[in-house]
Scaffold this active site. Structure first.
Site, PDB file in Angstrom:
ATOM      1  N   SER A   1     -29.701 -31.455 -41.980  1.00 40.20           N
ATOM      2  CA  SER A   1     -29.904 -32.740 -41.952  1.00 40.20           C
ATOM      3  C   SER A   1     -28.530 -33.378 -41.140  1.00 40.20           C
ATOM      4  O   SER A   1     -28.159 -34.421 -41.332  1.00 40.20           O
ATOM      5  CB  SER A   1     -29.457 -32.975 -43.678  1.00 40.20           C
ATOM      6  OG  SER A   1     -28.504 -32.594 -43.975  1.00 40.20           O
TER       7      SER A   1
ATOM      8  N   ASN B   1     -24.805 -31.696 -54.678  1.00 37.08           N
ATOM      9  CA  ASN B   1     -25.873 -32.615 -54.974  1.00 37.08           C
ATOM     10  C   ASN B   1     -25.192 -33.873 -55.477  1.00 37.08           C
ATOM     11  O   ASN B   1     -25.809 -35.141 -55.360  1.00 37.08           O
ATOM     12  CB  ASN B   1     -26.689 -31.885 -56.322  1.00 37.08           C
ATOM     13  CG  ASN B   1     -27.369 -30.587 -55.762  1.00 37.08           C
ATOM     14  OD1 ASN B   1     -27.423 -30.653 -54.525  1.00 37.08           O
ATOM     15  ND2 ASN B   1     -27.790 -29.824 -56.734  1.00 37.08           N
TER      16      ASN B   1
ATOM     17  N   THR C   1     -53.742 -74.456 -42.794  1.00 37.89           N
ATOM     18  CA  THR C   1     -54.230 -73.607 -43.539  1.00 37.89           C
ATOM     19  C   THR C   1     -55.344 -72.657 -43.048  1.00 37.89           C
ATOM     20  O   THR C   1     -56.033 -73.305 -42.417  1.00 37.89           O
ATOM     21  CB  THR C   1     -54.701 -73.964 -45.149  1.00 37.89           C
ATOM     22  OG1 THR C   1     -55.598 -74.965 -44.896  1.00 37.89           O
ATOM     23  CG2 THR C   1     -53.700 -74.788 -45.855  1.00 37.89           C
ATOM     24  N   HIS C   2     -55.687 -71.653 -43.407  1.00 37.38           N
ATOM     25  CA  HIS C   2     -56.597 -70.554 -42.606  1.00 37.38           C
ATOM     26  C   HIS C   2     -56.511 -70.836 -40.905  1.00 37.38           C
ATOM     27  O   HIS C   2     -57.439 -70.583 -40.309  1.00 37.38           O
ATOM     28  CB  HIS C   2     -57.777 -71.078 -43.050  1.00 37.38           C
ATOM     29  CG  HIS C   2     -58.148 -71.346 -44.414  1.00 37.38           C
ATOM     30  ND1 HIS C   2     -58.622 -70.466 -45.353  1.00 37.38           N
ATOM     31  CD2 HIS C   2     -57.883 -72.341 -45.365  1.00 37.38           C
ATOM     32  CE1 HIS C   2     -58.832 -70.916 -46.492  1.00 37.38           C
ATOM     33  NE2 HIS C   2     -58.203 -72.120 -46.654  1.00 37.38           N
TER      34      HIS C   2
ATOM     35  N   SER D   1     -44.222 -60.052 -17.126  1.00 36.18           N
ATOM     36  CA  SER D   1     -45.414 -58.964 -16.922  1.00 36.18           C
ATOM     37  C   SER D   1     -44.851 -58.286 -15.551  1.00 36.18           C
ATOM     38  O   SER D   1     -44.352 -58.842 -14.569  1.00 36.18           O
ATOM     39  CB  SER D   1     -46.632 -59.689 -16.545  1.00 36.18           C
ATOM     40  OG  SER D   1     -47.615 -58.519 -16.040  1.00 36.18           O
TER      41      SER D   1
ATOM     42  N   LYS E   1     -46.027 -64.762 -15.956  1.00 38.38           N
ATOM     43  CA  LYS E   1     -46.155 -64.459 -17.247  1.00 38.38           C
ATOM     44  C   LYS E   1     -44.761 -64.515 -18.000  1.00 38.38           C
ATOM     45  O   LYS E   1     -43.762 -64.237 -17.143  1.00 38.38           O
ATOM     46  CB  LYS E   1     -46.582 -63.054 -17.687  1.00 38.38           C
ATOM     47  CG  LYS E   1     -48.158 -63.077 -17.509  1.00 38.38           C
ATOM     48  CD  LYS E   1     -48.938 -63.629 -18.690  1.00 38.38           C
ATOM     49  CE  LYS E   1     -49.065 -62.214 -19.660  1.00 38.38           C
ATOM     50  NZ  LYS E   1     -49.882 -62.698 -20.907  1.00 38.38           N
TER      51      LYS E   1
ATOM     52  N   ASN F   1     -43.623 -63.401 -21.524  1.00 35.86           N
ATOM     53  CA  ASN F   1     -44.121 -62.801 -22.884  1.00 35.86           C
ATOM     54  C   ASN F   1     -42.976 -62.741 -24.043  1.00 35.86           C
ATOM     55  O   ASN F   1     -41.920 -62.440 -23.894  1.00 35.86           O
ATOM     56  CB  ASN F   1     -44.420 -61.170 -22.700  1.00 35.86           C
ATOM     57  CG  ASN F   1     -45.713 -61.503 -21.658  1.00 35.86           C
ATOM     58  OD1 ASN F   1     -46.352 -62.343 -21.499  1.00 35.86           O
ATOM     59  ND2 ASN F   1     -45.647 -60.395 -20.835  1.00 35.86           N
TER      60      ASN F   1
ATOM     61  N   GLU G   1     -42.722 -59.933 -30.897  1.00 31.10           N
ATOM     62  CA  GLU G   1     -43.834 -58.949 -31.023  1.00 31.10           C
ATOM     63  C   GLU G   1     -43.223 -57.534 -31.680  1.00 31.10           C
ATOM     64  O   GLU G   1     -43.795 -57.184 -32.373  1.00 31.10           O
ATOM     65  CB  GLU G   1     -44.485 -58.723 -29.913  1.00 31.10           C
ATOM     66  CG  GLU G   1     -45.330 -60.108 -29.259  1.00 31.10           C
ATOM     67  CD  GLU G   1     -45.827 -59.559 -27.656  1.00 31.10           C
ATOM     68  OE1 GLU G   1     -46.994 -59.933 -27.659  1.00 31.10           O
ATOM     69  OE2 GLU G   1     -45.051 -59.117 -26.882  1.00 31.10           O
TER      70      GLU G   1
ATOM     71  N   TYR H   1     -32.242 -32.074 -58.879  1.00 34.25           N
ATOM     72  CA  TYR H   1     -32.092 -31.862 -57.387  1.00 34.25           C
ATOM     73  C   TYR H   1     -33.151 -31.094 -56.572  1.00 34.25           C
ATOM     74  O   TYR H   1     -33.222 -29.843 -57.179  1.00 34.25           O
ATOM     75  CB  TYR H   1     -30.719 -31.564 -56.750  1.00 34.25           C
ATOM     76  CG  TYR H   1     -30.798 -31.706 -55.048  1.00 34.25           C
ATOM     77  CD1 TYR H   1     -30.458 -32.871 -54.771  1.00 34.25           C
ATOM     78  CD2 TYR H   1     -31.033 -30.606 -54.423  1.00 34.25           C
ATOM     79  CE1 TYR H   1     -30.413 -32.754 -53.195  1.00 34.25           C
ATOM     80  CE2 TYR H   1     -30.892 -30.496 -53.002  1.00 34.25           C
ATOM     81  CZ  TYR H   1     -30.737 -31.620 -52.454  1.00 34.25           C
ATOM     82  OH  TYR H   1     -30.896 -31.947 -51.157  1.00 34.25           O
TER      83      TYR H   1
ATOM     84  N   GLN I   1     -33.373 -34.649 -49.400  1.00 31.37           N
ATOM     85  CA  GLN I   1     -32.756 -34.936 -48.050  1.00 31.37           C
ATOM     86  C   GLN I   1     -33.611 -35.437 -47.226  1.00 31.37           C
ATOM     87  O   GLN I   1     -33.344 -36.390 -46.371  1.00 31.37           O
ATOM     88  CB  GLN I   1     -32.432 -33.465 -47.486  1.00 31.37           C
ATOM     89  CG  GLN I   1     -31.993 -33.333 -46.121  1.00 31.37           C
ATOM     90  CD  GLN I   1     -31.718 -31.876 -45.531  1.00 31.37           C
ATOM     91  OE1 GLN I   1     -30.613 -31.528 -46.155  1.00 31.37           O
ATOM     92  NE2 GLN I   1     -32.367 -31.357 -44.703  1.00 31.37           N
TER      93      GLN I   1
HETATM   94  N1  ARG Z   1     -28.186 -31.996 -47.071  1.00 30.43           N
HETATM   95  C1  ARG Z   1     -28.401 -32.066 -48.543  1.00 30.43           C
HETATM   96  C2  ARG Z   1     -29.139 -33.593 -48.873  1.00 30.43           C
HETATM   97  O1  ARG Z   1     -29.108 -34.309 -47.922  1.00 30.43           O
HETATM   98  C3  ARG Z   1     -27.295 -32.005 -49.125  1.00 30.43           C
HETATM   99  C4  ARG Z   1     -27.431 -31.500 -50.612  1.00 30.43           C
HETATM  100  C5  ARG Z   1     -27.610 -29.941 -50.502  1.00 30.43           C
HETATM  101  N2  ARG Z   1     -27.551 -29.264 -52.009  1.00 30.43           N
HETATM  102  C6  ARG Z   1     -28.442 -28.390 -51.971  1.00 30.43           C
HETATM  103  N3  ARG Z   1     -28.466 -27.781 -53.302  1.00 30.43           N
HETATM  104  N4  ARG Z   1     -28.929 -27.497 -50.927  1.00 30.43           N
HETATM  105  O2  ARG Z   1     -29.713 -33.640 -49.797  1.00 30.43           O
END
Ligand code: ARG
Length: 481
Positions: free
Chosen positions: A20, A103, A148-149, A270, A276, A278, A283, A310, A315
């Site tokens: 992560s 966690n 409206t509409h 464009s 143009k 735009n 958008e 958990y 993650q």
């Molecule tokens: N990178 C993990 C997350 O974002 C952190 C917690 C990881 N905990 C575990 N028991 N593997 O959730």
């Protein structure tokens, strides 16, 4: 090699899959603050010596200075930070993780980072609302067609139209303010999920980090991401509201409408059609609403049916959160600038405000007020008039009224002058002075009222910022070694 790629057999491949680290950049700073608070609490509770605490704090400060680039490998930022501390302090650095788990740590880090992001989101939203209110104040007399509409319906004022967007934006702000209460709570001390046998002080870490309470149940504390789902829902709703504003910027800037022009800064040309201009920013704002909705749906789908407590699935939720936060923040910023620099074509707006016989309702209303006939009868009469063209004379009204109601309107006090007034968009608008209506004095009142409301929101934001800033400053000064 080929085989490894197909089967995901290399350790590196698996690690990358689990990692992560990219999304963790958003919680790097928060993680170090969470570490500090946890350490100070451990010291306070005599679970770690003053000396070791000081050494670890010094290593944390060094890392704060160097930034995330100083970290080595690791599947997530928590692991990498711990490795860094161990490297600097030696095995005694391993005491930092006493009485906690990644966690509760990760949940605390996300909440802390999100809290600061939300304060910025609120600031941006306040800015956007102020921009819209300023425009509304300028345009209480600007008559525009109301739809409206997507069909011309009745005349209104630009202030009335803009105030409608401002009120939606203010509700979006209020939702964020509400959600903040549930985000800014501490899960720290829940450890893996079952709390810990060490005599920790959860209230102390919460206070040190500026959280305003605990996610008390330790299982709930590590399991829940409903605070993320709530913020994502709020952002998705906000973006849907902003997409409606964006859509009108797109539509109203077409040559068919020509109600407004975007500043060149917010438009593109464009690559092939030199004439143009735009409305690309509007958008993309419209499109980003779809992306934020996607983040919400992804997060909901990941959390759905996850057993407690958990699971690594959680993650995967976080990256969606940061993306949605960024998309929303930039959309609000760009739309604020775009709105502030809009050029409205007042003449065109005013001239089209009577198009499509948009004053028909007022003729029916006048017939009711002046002749006493029931509204449904008046509606039928004007319906017939409308079929014959857009600029009726009293004779037309009389002829059809005689047919439908059995009397001429002019015999019951309805004059050509009354008809002319009913046909005039400006007097239509002036008549609609009830609460929430488009009449200039009413929109002026609404602007003043909304300005007061936004000043209140600014003050609440200031207080929240102050509370957070103070807590983190105290944390800093208490962690001097
Ligand atoms: N990178 C993990 C997350 O974002 C952190 C917690 C990881 N905990 C575990 N028991 N593997 O959730």
């Amino acid at each position: 090699m080929f085989r490894n790629q197909r089967l995901g057999e290399s350790r590196q491949d698996v690690l990358e899959y689990l990692s992560s680290r990219e999304a963790d950049l958003r919680i790097f700073h928060s993680d170090l603050l969470v570490d500090k608070a946890h350490l100070l609490m451990l010291k306070e509770q005599n679970l770690i010596s003053r000396e070791i605490c000081a050494k670890i704090l010094a290593a944390i400060d060094e890392l704060l200075d160097k930034g995330p680039e100083a970290l080595g490998p690791g599947e997530d930022v928590h692991e990498a930070i711990e490795a860094y501390i161990l490297d600097k302090v030696g095995p005694e650095g391993g005491r930092m993780h006493t009485g906690r788990s990644r966690n509760d740590e990760v949940a605390a880090c996300i909440r802390l980072s999100l809290r600061e992001e939300m304060l910025s989101l609120m600031e941006g939203q306040i800015g956007l609302i102020q921009t819209i209110l300023r425009l509304a104040a300028e345009h209480t007399q600007t008559i525009v067609p109301g739809f409206t509409h997507t069909q011309h319906a009745q005349p209104t004022t630009l202030a009335h139209h803009l105030l409608s967007h401002a009120d939606a934006a203010a509700r979006d702000l209020a939702r964020l303010e509400e959600a903040y209460l549930r985000v800014n709570q501490s899960p720290l001390g829940a450890a893996a999920f079952a709390s810990t046998g060490f005599k920790i002080d959860r209230s102390l870490t919460a206070r040190l980090l500026g959280f305003q309470g605990l996610v008390e149940n330790s299982m709930d504390a590590v399991s829940t991401r409903d605070f993320i789902l709530e913020v994502l829902s709020d952002l998705a709703i906000e973006m849907v509201n902003l997409s409606r504003l964006s859509e009108e910027l797109v539509l109203w800037s077409t040559s068919e409408f020509a109600y407004l022009e975007l500043d060149n800064l917010y438009a593109s040309t464009s690559s092939i059609m030199p004439q143009k201009k735009n409305p690309d920013t509007a958008e993309l704002a419209r499109a980003r609403a779809g992306s934020v909705m996607g983040s919400l749906v992804s997060a909901l789908a990941i959390c759905k049916a996850l057993p407690l407590s958990y699971n690594r699935d959680l993650q995967e939720v976080t990256a969606h959160l940061w993306r949605a936060v960024d998309w929303t923040a930039s959309t609000v910023r760009i739309l604020s600038g775009c709105m502030a620099s809009l050029k409205f074509n007042r003449d065109r707006l005013e001239n089209s405000s009577a198009a499509g016989f948009s004053t028909a309702t007022e003729i029916a209303d006048s017939l009711v007020r002046l002749t006493g006939m029931p509204f449904r009868t008046a509606h039928s009469i004007v319906g017939r008039i409308a079929a014959g063209g857009e600029r009726p004379q009293l004779d037309d009204v009389d002829r059809i009224a005689l047919e439908i109601a059995g009397f001429k309107a002019s015999e019951r006090g309805f004059s050509q002058h009354d008809l002319d007034i009913a046909l005039d968009p400006r007097s239509n608008v002036a008549l609609r002075a009830n609460t929430g209506g488009p009449a200039p004095q009413e929109t002026e009142r609404m602007v003043r009222d909304r300005e007061k409301g936004i000043a209140g929101a600014e003050e609440r934001l200031r207080q929240r910022r102050e509370h957070s800033r103070r807590a983190l400053e105290d944390l800093k000064s208490q962690s001097q070694y």
